[in-house]
Design an enzyme around this catalytic site. Structure first.
Site, PDB file in Angstrom:
ATOM      1  N   HIS A 105       1.008  -1.138  -0.076  1.00  0.00           N
ATOM      2  CA  HIS A 105       0.000  -0.049   0.200  1.00  0.00           C
ATOM      3  C   HIS A 105       0.922   1.115   0.056  1.00  0.00           C
ATOM      4  O   HIS A 105       1.761   1.465   0.826  1.00  0.00           O
ATOM      5  CB  HIS A 105      -0.991  -0.068   1.199  1.00  0.00           C
ATOM      6  CG  HIS A 105      -0.163  -0.321   2.692  1.00  0.00           C
ATOM      7  ND1 HIS A 105       0.106  -1.546   2.928  1.00  0.00           N
ATOM      8  CD2 HIS A 105       0.232   0.583   3.538  1.00  0.00           C
ATOM      9  CE1 HIS A 105       0.757  -1.681   4.085  1.00  0.00           C
ATOM     10  NE2 HIS A 105       0.660  -0.272   4.291  1.00  0.00           N
ATOM     11  N   LEU A 106       0.633   2.063  -1.000  1.00  0.00           N
ATOM     12  CA  LEU A 106       1.152   3.425  -0.878  1.00  0.00           C
ATOM     13  C   LEU A 106       0.295   4.250   0.159  1.00  0.00           C
ATOM     14  O   LEU A 106      -0.720   4.388   0.278  1.00  0.00           O
ATOM     15  CB  LEU A 106       0.759   4.140  -2.105  1.00  0.00           C
ATOM     16  CG  LEU A 106       2.006   3.979  -3.272  1.00  0.00           C
ATOM     17  CD1 LEU A 106       1.651   4.851  -4.480  1.00  0.00           C
ATOM     18  CD2 LEU A 106       3.291   4.214  -2.652  1.00  0.00           C
TER      19      LEU A 106
HETATM   20  P1  5GP Z   1       1.822   0.126   7.374  1.00  0.00           P
HETATM   21  O1  5GP Z   1       2.205   0.314   8.749  1.00  0.00           O
HETATM   22  O2  5GP Z   1       1.628  -1.443   7.065  1.00  0.00           O
HETATM   23  O3  5GP Z   1       2.801   0.934   6.387  1.00  0.00           O
HETATM   24  O4  5GP Z   1       0.467   0.797   7.140  1.00  0.00           O
HETATM   25  C1  5GP Z   1      -0.746   0.276   7.470  1.00  0.00           C
HETATM   26  C2  5GP Z   1      -1.780   1.454   7.679  1.00  0.00           C
HETATM   27  O5  5GP Z   1      -3.036   0.445   7.569  1.00  0.00           O
HETATM   28  C3  5GP Z   1      -1.655   2.247   9.002  1.00  0.00           C
HETATM   29  O6  5GP Z   1      -1.562   3.513   8.592  1.00  0.00           O
HETATM   30  C4  5GP Z   1      -3.154   1.893   9.707  1.00  0.00           C
HETATM   31  O7  5GP Z   1      -3.619   2.975  10.281  1.00  0.00           O
HETATM   32  C5  5GP Z   1      -4.077   1.378   8.251  1.00  0.00           C
HETATM   33  N1  5GP Z   1      -4.955   0.399   8.905  1.00  0.00           N
HETATM   34  C6  5GP Z   1      -4.999  -0.580   9.692  1.00  0.00           C
HETATM   35  N2  5GP Z   1      -5.979  -1.225   9.781  1.00  0.00           N
HETATM   36  C7  5GP Z   1      -6.874  -0.426   8.957  1.00  0.00           C
HETATM   37  C8  5GP Z   1      -8.171  -0.695   8.603  1.00  0.00           C
HETATM   38  O8  5GP Z   1      -8.989  -1.522   9.276  1.00  0.00           O
HETATM   39  N3  5GP Z   1      -8.772   0.303   7.935  1.00  0.00           N
HETATM   40  C9  5GP Z   1      -8.232   1.050   7.428  1.00  0.00           C
HETATM   41  N4  5GP Z   1      -8.895   2.223   6.602  1.00  0.00           N
HETATM   42  N5  5GP Z   1      -6.868   1.312   7.607  1.00  0.00           N
HETATM   43  C10 5GP Z   1      -6.167   0.457   8.275  1.00  0.00           C
END
Ligand code: 5GP
Ligand code: ZN
Length: 118
Positions: free
Chosen positions: A104-105
């Site tokens: 994800h970006l």
């Molecule tokens: P990462 O830490 O993997 O780069 O980013 C994951 C992102 O996903 C985080 O910014 C977190 O807030 C978001 N996220 C986690 N669970 C959910 C969810 O159930 N719904 C949404 N819309 N975002 C989520």
């Protein structure tokens, strides 16, 4: 072709099994608001196809990765919150803090963003 993983949070969002505030969808890409926004504009742009981490991508994924960037730019423009600039970032792996293993970006904007990110 779309592939999904049963236990993947973002595959469930793209399949409509978990609600999200979706801002963009096409046949390959989905964008939605981050549930824990770190800036006034914070959306996630994902491929519908499950890819666990950027480290798993190859040259065959180049067009799809490009589409993620183009959608992020489109969302930045259309949000009306990024006239002063914006940032796209993709965390890959544990040291980068990747917590959801479906690439994800992050699209961040609407405030001045510090650099380096940490
Ligand atoms: P990462 O830490 O993997 O780069 O980013 C994951 C992102 O996903 C985080 O910014 C977190 O807030 C978001 N996220 C986690 N669970 C959910 C969810 O159930 N719904 C949404 N819309 N975002 C989520
Ligand atoms: Zn997935």
């Amino acid at each position: 072709m779309t592939t999904t993983e049963t236990d993947c949070l973002f595959c469930k969002i793209s399949a409509g099994q978990i609600p999200a505030q979706i801002t963009y969808r096409d046949d390959q890409v989905l964008a939605f608001k981050d549930v824990g926004p770190k800036a006034p504009l914070h959306e996630l742009v994902i491929p519908l196809r499950h890819i666990a981490t950027l480290a798993d991508t190859t040259a065959e994924d180049a067009a799809l990765l490009g589409r993620l960037m183009v959608v992020a730019a489109e969302r930045a423009r259309e949000s009306g919150q990024a006239s002063g600039g914006f940032r796209v970032v993709m965390n890959a792996g544990a040291d980068a803090g990747q917590s959801v293993h479906h690439i994800h970006l992050h699209l961040l904007g609407g405030r001045a963003l510090a650099w380096p990110p940490g």
